[in-house]
Design an enzyme around this catalytic site. Structure first.
Site, PDB file in Angstrom:
ATOM      1  N   SER A 157      33.747  31.215  41.914  1.00  0.00           N
ATOM      2  CA  SER A 157      34.365  32.429  42.107  1.00  0.00           C
ATOM      3  C   SER A 157      33.634  33.341  43.139  1.00  0.00           C
ATOM      4  O   SER A 157      32.752  32.679  43.767  1.00  0.00           O
ATOM      5  CB  SER A 157      34.370  33.109  40.705  1.00  0.00           C
ATOM      6  OG  SER A 157      35.313  34.404  40.824  1.00  0.00           O
ATOM      7  N   ASN A 158      33.674  34.748  43.086  1.00  0.00           N
ATOM      8  CA  ASN A 158      32.934  35.565  43.586  1.00  0.00           C
ATOM      9  C   ASN A 158      32.422  36.792  42.995  1.00  0.00           C
ATOM     10  O   ASN A 158      33.077  36.741  41.751  1.00  0.00           O
ATOM     11  CB  ASN A 158      33.502  35.651  44.815  1.00  0.00           C
ATOM     12  CG  ASN A 158      34.973  36.507  45.090  1.00  0.00           C
ATOM     13  OD1 ASN A 158      34.827  37.633  44.177  1.00  0.00           O
ATOM     14  ND2 ASN A 158      35.936  35.772  45.214  1.00  0.00           N
ATOM     15  N   HIS A 159      31.689  37.775  43.677  1.00  0.00           N
ATOM     16  CA  HIS A 159      31.170  38.967  42.966  1.00  0.00           C
ATOM     17  C   HIS A 159      32.485  40.144  42.552  1.00  0.00           C
ATOM     18  O   HIS A 159      31.687  41.180  42.245  1.00  0.00           O
ATOM     19  CB  HIS A 159      29.856  39.347  43.536  1.00  0.00           C
ATOM     20  CG  HIS A 159      28.779  38.422  43.574  1.00  0.00           C
ATOM     21  ND1 HIS A 159      28.378  38.073  42.275  1.00  0.00           N
ATOM     22  CD2 HIS A 159      28.229  37.804  44.566  1.00  0.00           C
ATOM     23  CE1 HIS A 159      27.141  37.218  42.814  1.00  0.00           C
ATOM     24  NE2 HIS A 159      27.199  37.033  43.993  1.00  0.00           N
ATOM     25  N   SER A 160      33.585  39.782  43.075  1.00  0.00           N
ATOM     26  CA  SER A 160      34.344  41.057  43.182  1.00  0.00           C
ATOM     27  C   SER A 160      34.573  41.351  41.576  1.00  0.00           C
ATOM     28  O   SER A 160      34.887  40.365  40.854  1.00  0.00           O
ATOM     29  CB  SER A 160      35.830  40.710  43.624  1.00  0.00           C
ATOM     30  OG  SER A 160      36.588  41.777  43.406  1.00  0.00           O
ATOM     31  N   ALA A 184      39.732  39.476  46.136  1.00  0.00           N
ATOM     32  CA  ALA A 184      38.792  38.672  46.639  1.00  0.00           C
ATOM     33  C   ALA A 184      39.257  37.303  46.360  1.00  0.00           C
ATOM     34  O   ALA A 184      38.946  36.760  45.307  1.00  0.00           O
ATOM     35  CB  ALA A 184      37.515  38.837  46.310  1.00  0.00           C
TER      36      ALA A 184
END
Ligand code: C5P
Length: 405
Positions: A208-211, A275
């Protein structure tokens, strides 16, 4: 803003009902016409005589008048009202509202009301913090009910915490703000994608990512406040659903693609703020991958680009994209603007302090198809959302035709 407005006030059985008297007096002072509907228990906390005198209208409690059998129509009450404000709203009434229970006039009126509904919860701190209440409030919020957050302080139980009904002046101020917004996007159906997607590797791990979704949620809230019908396609987040917004929860990029493309068929525009993962594991193991002493190689394949697909089938719709860049910001953003067939792109750089993931502020530059570009100072995400929605409004209106001389 309240001058001439029809405000229906619902009063439920809470100690805070005494504040409803001050609230009604305040509303009448502001020039609003007020009718009051009470639950049977509310009458034990504050007398109908007090409420009738302050609202200058008879109080409604029963489905019909027991003296002469006259019917109190919940439908016409809902039609009369420009807003239905339930203050105080007990845990019991909130639960019934969330689940469609209609065993008193206040509730039947809620179920048939077509006007905006606001609730000001009032209860003990543990009742307010209970997952049942949290879930009920979330259901109501999801359906577009505005929650006037309770304050912290001394409660009737003697305990101190969150659950005190907001003060009447605060409730009136919130109602005022509610009517103040000009509904410039009324009738427009907008999609907003927000947050991070989650690509499973196995039942336990994911990419995943930090959004956090804060920017997308702020845009969805701003669009809804200006009257748009908003579908928020959201990755996993802890953020509450903004008032008046319909949320579709998704996890993976593929789920977000399907939900967004489906909603797009009936939409007038979309803001692609999510994102979205560009790559997803080629295979998802149905069992937890066991660790070994060797390195692990996971093969990733490209996901489909949602914005590009919407751009391909754009027609007259307004399409807005985001570019979060770390280098060659403008060149990259302009490239995406063209490739994805966007009306404009919102550029934010991870190099700017106060911009990017998780924070409550952002610093953006809007680049338009015409090549025009506008940079805005660092501001709260809500203020940034207002700039973006202003630009969407001008896209709907179209370029100003030059005046002939
Ligand atoms: O190409 P890039 O991913 O940097 O472009 C970012 C823009 O495209 C954002 O508006 C993002 O929401 C959107 N996007 C998308 N689907 C993808 C990847 C990005 O909608 N699979």
């Amino acid at each position: 803003m309240l001058q001439g407005k029809h405000i229906l006030v619902g009063v439920t059985g809470s100690i805070a009902a005494y504040k409803a008297a001050i609230l009604v007096r305040g509303l009448v002072k502001e020039g609003a016409s007020v009718q009051v509907v009470m639950t049977p228990l509310a009458k034990e906390f504050i007398t109908p005589l007090t409420m009738a005198t302050l609202s200058k209208n008879p109080i409604l409690v029963d489905f019909f008048d027991p003296e002469d059998g006259r019917w109190n129509s919940h439908v016409s009450l809902g039609e009369w009202a420009d807003a239905y404000l339930i203050a105080p709203a007990t845990a019991n009434t909130l639960a019934k509202m969330a689940h469609g229970i209609a065993d008193n006039l206040l509730l039947t009126t809620y179920l048939s009301a077509r006007c905006p509904v606001l609730v000001a919860p009032a209860m003990d701190l543990d009742m307010f913090a209970h997952p049942a209440t949290t879930e009920n409030l979330s259901i109501l919020r999801n359906r577009g009910v505005t929650i006037v957050e309770p304050g912290e302080g001394e409660l009737a139980s003697g305990l101190t915490g969150k659950g005190r009904m907001a003060e009447p002046e605060e409730i009136i101020a919130q109602l005022d703000r509610f009517f103040e917004k000009k509904k410039s996007l009324l009738g427009k159906r907008m999609i907003v994608t927000a947050g991070a997607t989650i690509e499973s590797i196995d039942p336990v791990r994911f990419i995943s990512n930090h959004s956090t979704g804060k920017m997308g949620y702020a845009i969805a809230a701003e669009l809804a406040e200006r009257g748009a019908e908003v579908t928020l396609v959201s990755g996993r987040t802890h953020l509450p659903i903004p008032a008046g917004v319909q949320r579709i929860d998704v996890l993976s990029a593929a789920e977000m693609y399907d939900a967004t493309v489906q909603a797009y068929a009936d939409a007038d525009g979309a803001v692609m703020c999510a994102a979205v993962a560009d790559y997803t594991p080629e295979e998802v193991s149905d069992r937890k991958l066991k660790k070994s002493d060797d390195d692990l190689c996971i093969r990733l394949r490209r996901t489909r680009d949602i914005a590009a697909e919407l751009g391909r089938t754009k027609g007259n719709r307004i399409l807005v994209g985001f570019a979060l860049e770390t280098d060659s910001e403008e060149v990259n953003a302009r490239g995406k603007l063209g490739r994805k067939n966007l009306d404009f792109i919102v550029l934010n750089s991870l190099r700017d302090a106060g911009a990017g993931f998780g924070v409550d502020t952002n610093k953006i530059t809007i680049i338009e198809r015409s090549g025009e570009q506008t940079s805005y100072p660092l501001a709260s995400k809500r203020e940034v959302a207002a700039h973006i929605v202003d630009k969407i409004e001008t896209c709907f209106i179209g370029p100003e035709t030059p005046k002939s001389v």
